[in-house]
Design an enzyme around this catalytic site. Structure first.
Site, PDB file in Angstrom:
ATOM      1  N   ASP A  81      -9.567  -5.074  -4.912  1.00  0.00           N
ATOM      2  CA  ASP A  81      -8.948  -3.903  -4.296  1.00  0.00           C
ATOM      3  C   ASP A  81      -9.265  -2.670  -5.136  1.00  0.00           C
ATOM      4  O   ASP A  81      -9.079  -2.678  -6.356  1.00  0.00           O
ATOM      5  CB  ASP A  81      -7.434  -4.137  -4.231  1.00  0.00           C
ATOM      6  CG  ASP A  81      -6.661  -3.003  -3.574  1.00  0.00           C
ATOM      7  OD1 ASP A  81      -7.282  -2.052  -3.070  1.00  0.00           O
ATOM      8  OD2 ASP A  81      -5.419  -3.080  -3.580  1.00  0.00           O
ATOM      9  N   SER A  96       0.835  -1.203   0.000  1.00  0.00           N
ATOM     10  CA  SER A  96       0.000   0.000   0.000  1.00  0.00           C
ATOM     11  C   SER A  96       0.876   1.262   0.000  1.00  0.00           C
ATOM     12  O   SER A  96       1.647   1.473  -0.923  1.00  0.00           O
ATOM     13  CB  SER A  96      -0.968  -0.045   1.184  1.00  0.00           C
ATOM     14  OG  SER A  96      -1.993   0.895   1.031  1.00  0.00           O
TER      15      SER A  96
END
Length: 321
Positions: A264, A169
């Site tokens: 995602d 991330s």
């Protein structure tokens, strides 16, 4: 406004609720921070040992090192790891990252240096990028026999021909930007980054890509970037956040793996980044790994599942190849 006239001045959501609240008196709440856990010597499950080391005092930067059970003078790769958390929450010392690094150090047979960088809003961007570069320089400084550094795990067991960087991330964003910097700025003793692990990278830009539909303040990535780096030149198109453009051909590593997840919301940016690197003229080896039926950071949130294990095994292969 509460009874003490303490005003909520910023609040950022994530997929589970509110990720951070900032109040006018300076109070900061991070409801989804994983609990902090201590390092361990000879973990009974993995046989991995860990310890915390302060590498800089001004600014304060620490790392948690992990080392698997090794033979005398055995040399293994080094992974410098940058945790996720949108630049404003989580920690290298948290339970979720401690467990993740413990497992990976054991399975991949690597030394891990997990960086405790400074967080927003106490330290707005680009502070964390400087901290992570300094941590990589600290690691590289151990590569010569006459090193003035004193970390024995690195000196005795680190293979400085196989130095990796990686993160998930926001940590994947940091890893990319560290690789860009390494392409134009030498590390101590001319140490090179061999590979980069880019997992569910946190990138964005003003123009939607792929299946993205939300723009501007409708997109949480836009909101987060303006919170963590409000003075960024170019806003969300700053190269730290929108990496597609001139310079990708200068990535300072020999190979990269980009990992995405089909469910995602950042998946489109990961695919876009992979394609941009592939078409940039960069001369390294590039791989893409996708798990279609999982969401963001599933390997951390559901570490005991089959798909999490599959991702870990793929990254183990990447480090060993």
């Amino acid at each position: 406004m509460n009874a003490n006239n303490n005003i909520l001045i910023a609040e950022i959501p994530n997929q589970f609720g509110t990720a951070i609240r900032v109040f006018s008196d300076g109070t900061i709440e991070r409801p989804f921070n994983s609990p902090i856990v201590p390092p361990t010597l000879d973990d009974p499950k993995t046989r991995v040992s860990s310890k915390d080391v302060v590498i800089l005092h001004d600014p304060l930067v620490s790392v948690r090192l992990y080392i698997p059970k090794l033979k005398d003078q055995e040399k293994v790769p080094i992974l410098v790891y940058f945790h996720g958390g949108a630049f404003y929450f989580e920690s290298a010392f948290s339970r979720v990252y401690h467990g993740h690094c413990n497992t990976f150090a054991s399975q991949a047979n690597v030394i891990i240096v997990s960086v405790e960088y400074r967080l927003v809003p106490e330290h707005p961007l680009p502070a964390c990028y400087h901290d992570c570069w300094d941590a990589l320089k600290w690691v590289a400084s151990h590569s010569t026999e006459n090193s003035t550094r004193i970390e024995p795990w690195l000196i005795e067991h680190g293979d400085f021909n196989r130095v990796f960087i990686g993160g998930n991330s926001a940590g994947a964003n940091i890893a990319h930007n560290i690789a860009i910097r390494a392409g134009s700025e030498a590390l101590p003793n001319d140490v090179k980054i061999y590979g980069a692990i880019i997992t569910h990278p946190f990138f964005h830009g003003s123009s939607p890509v792929g299946a993205e539909t939300l723009k501007g303040e409708q997109n949480i990535s836009y909101v987060i970037w303006n919170f963590v780096y409000p003075s960024a030149p170019g806003g969300v198109d700053n190269p730290l956040f929108n990496p597609v453009g001139p310079g990708l051909d200068g990535l300072g590593c020999s190979k990269i793996i980009v990992c995405v997840a089909g469910k995602d919301r950042l998946r489109e940016r990961g695919i876009w980044y992979h394609e941009a690197v592939k078409n940039s003229g960069w001369q390294g080896k590039l791989e893409l790994f996708e798990e279609r039926d999982e969401g963001h950071d599933y390997q951390l949130l559901k570490p005991d599942t089959e798909n999490a294990d599959k991702l870990i095994k793929r990254l183990v292969c990447f480090v060993r190849e």
